[in-house]
Design an enzyme around this catalytic site. Structure first.
Site, PDB file in Angstrom:
ATOM      1  N   LYS A 120       0.823  -1.215   0.000  1.00  0.00           N
ATOM      2  CA  LYS A 120       0.000   0.000   0.000  1.00  0.00           C
ATOM      3  C   LYS A 120       0.854   1.260   0.000  1.00  0.00           C
ATOM      4  CE  LYS A 120      -4.403  -1.644   1.237  1.00  0.00           C
ATOM      5  NZ  LYS A 120      -5.639  -1.488   2.000  1.00  0.00           N
ATOM      6  N   LYS A 202      -7.526 -13.261  -9.421  1.00  0.00           N
ATOM      7  CA  LYS A 202      -8.766 -13.299  -8.664  1.00  0.00           C
ATOM      8  C   LYS A 202      -9.686 -12.136  -9.072  1.00  0.00           C
ATOM      9  CE  LYS A 202      -9.980 -13.027  -3.900  1.00  0.00           C
ATOM     10  NZ  LYS A 202      -9.536 -12.886  -2.521  1.00  0.00           N
ATOM     11  N   LYS A 205     -12.636  -6.334  -6.421  1.00  0.00           N
ATOM     12  CA  LYS A 205     -13.724  -5.349  -6.345  1.00  0.00           C
ATOM     13  C   LYS A 205     -13.260  -3.996  -6.869  1.00  0.00           C
ATOM     14  CE  LYS A 205     -12.882  -5.082  -1.352  1.00  0.00           C
ATOM     15  NZ  LYS A 205     -13.409  -5.264  -0.018  1.00  0.00           N
TER      16      LYS A 205
END
Ligand code: TRP
Length: 340
Positions: A120, A202, A205
């Protein structure tokens, strides 16, 4: 004592969900769908981790909307608020309180080694804030407050649960048995759903439709469009056959179809024998539309019923904070604070 004293034969389970993106078909088929049934076996706590969400800059109106939407969607997916404790993290102040205390028992070196922090920081180079760094101490607090037996998390969160163990062991080592050490929980059922346009990654979202994701709240038109564009494999066979290595695209579609219909891969191969990908893709799309339709409609209905939603999260926060406060009292006493 007015609070009912509940016998607790059931093992306790807790998990948090960050309201930083919309739920996908992958999260539904892979996990949430099975959560409703879990409440028979476990005493379950689920919360919207809004304190965690602000470690990355959020638009306030969006964060508020997504937090409530996520709650509505969980209920629509079958999580019964009577049988599960559903709450919003920021409404249970003990999370922030214990988070601070545990910061003082988490080492700089340990926090620096977290892969999520490294990832991050690389992605948000202009906002590497203290919250991002101490995220794992807050997550340890989320867990340890409730003394759960199990914490179901995805692969990417295992390192955080391990650090939670390290912190709890350190604290217990100094003050005696304050915290229970939870076990990670790997669910027995749940399909792993991949992106429709990049079937080796994967389904995420992401904000971006082009990443081949289907959201729980997508309209039937959007869902059909996504499935028609789904990548199938470049083999010349053009036949519906399960082979995860050689045919990841078709195999992913088969996994989705199987998860929605309960049919085995062999049954699906038979059903679509001689059909080719052109017929299979819209068929999967239609099945997904029908699977998601009742969830979308129910979530939309709940979203409109603000009074009901409020009653759910208020009651959830009340129950959660009853449990959390017991741990908090113990902790404050152990570290030497004056009782409140
Ligand atoms: N960190 C988790 C995630 O990003 C969310 C989370 C916050 C969580 N607190 C938790 C999960 C406590 C399990 C237990 O997905």
């Amino acid at each position: 004592m007015t609070e009912e004293i509940r016998e607790q034969p059931k093992k306790r389970m807790l998990s948090g969900i960050k309201p930083s993106g919309d739920l996908t078909l992958g999260s539904y088929l892979g996990a949430i769908r099975n959560w409703g049934a879990r409440s028979e076996e476990f005493d379950c706590f689920y919360f919207m981790a809004d304190l965690h969400a602000i470690t990355v800059r959020q638009n306030p109106a969006d964060l508020r909307r997504r937090t409530l939407e996520q709650l509505a969607q969980y209920i629509a997916c079958g999580l019964d608020p009577e049988k599960n404790t559903l709450f919003i993290q920021s409404q249970v102040p003990q999370h922030a309180e214990l988070g601070w205390v545990l910061n003082c028992y988490a080492m700089f070196g340990e926090l620096s080694r977290m892969t999520q922090f490294k990832d991050k920081s690389a992605k948000n180079a202009d906002n590497i804030n203290g919250g991002l760094f101490t995220y794992p101490s807050l997550m340890a607090a989320d867990i340890l407050l409730y003394q759960p037996d199990y914490v179901p998390v995805g692969e990417d969160q295992k390192q955080h649960v391990e650090l939670c163990h390290t912190i709890a062991r350190r604290f217990n080592g100094i003050y005696g048995d304050v915290f229970k050490l939870p076990e990670p929980y790997v669910p027995k059922v749940g399909a792993r759903i991949m992106s429709l346009t990049n079937p080796t990654a994967k389904m995420s979202k992401s904000e971006n439709e082009d990443t081949g994701r289907v959201l729980l709240m997508d309209t039937p038109e959007t869902i059909m469009r996504q499935f028609k564009r789904a990548i199938t494999d470049s083999d010349t066979e053009n036949c519906v056959h399960y082979d995860k290595e050689k045919k990841p695209g078709v195999s992913n579609l088969m996994t989705i179809y199987s998860a929605c219909t309960g049919k085995s891969y062999a049954e699906i191969e038979q059903e679509f024998a001689g059909c080719g990908y052109g017929k299979f893709k819209p068929a999967v799309g239609e099945t997904v539309v029908e699977t998601l339709r009742p969830i979308r409609e129910e979530a939309q209905r709940i979203m409109k019923d603000k009074a009901y939603l409020e009653s759910v999260y208020k009651e959830g926060a009340r129950r959660a904070s009853f449990v959390a406060e017991k741990t908090m009292r113990k902790v404050y006493k152990k570290v030497g604070f004056i009782g409140r």
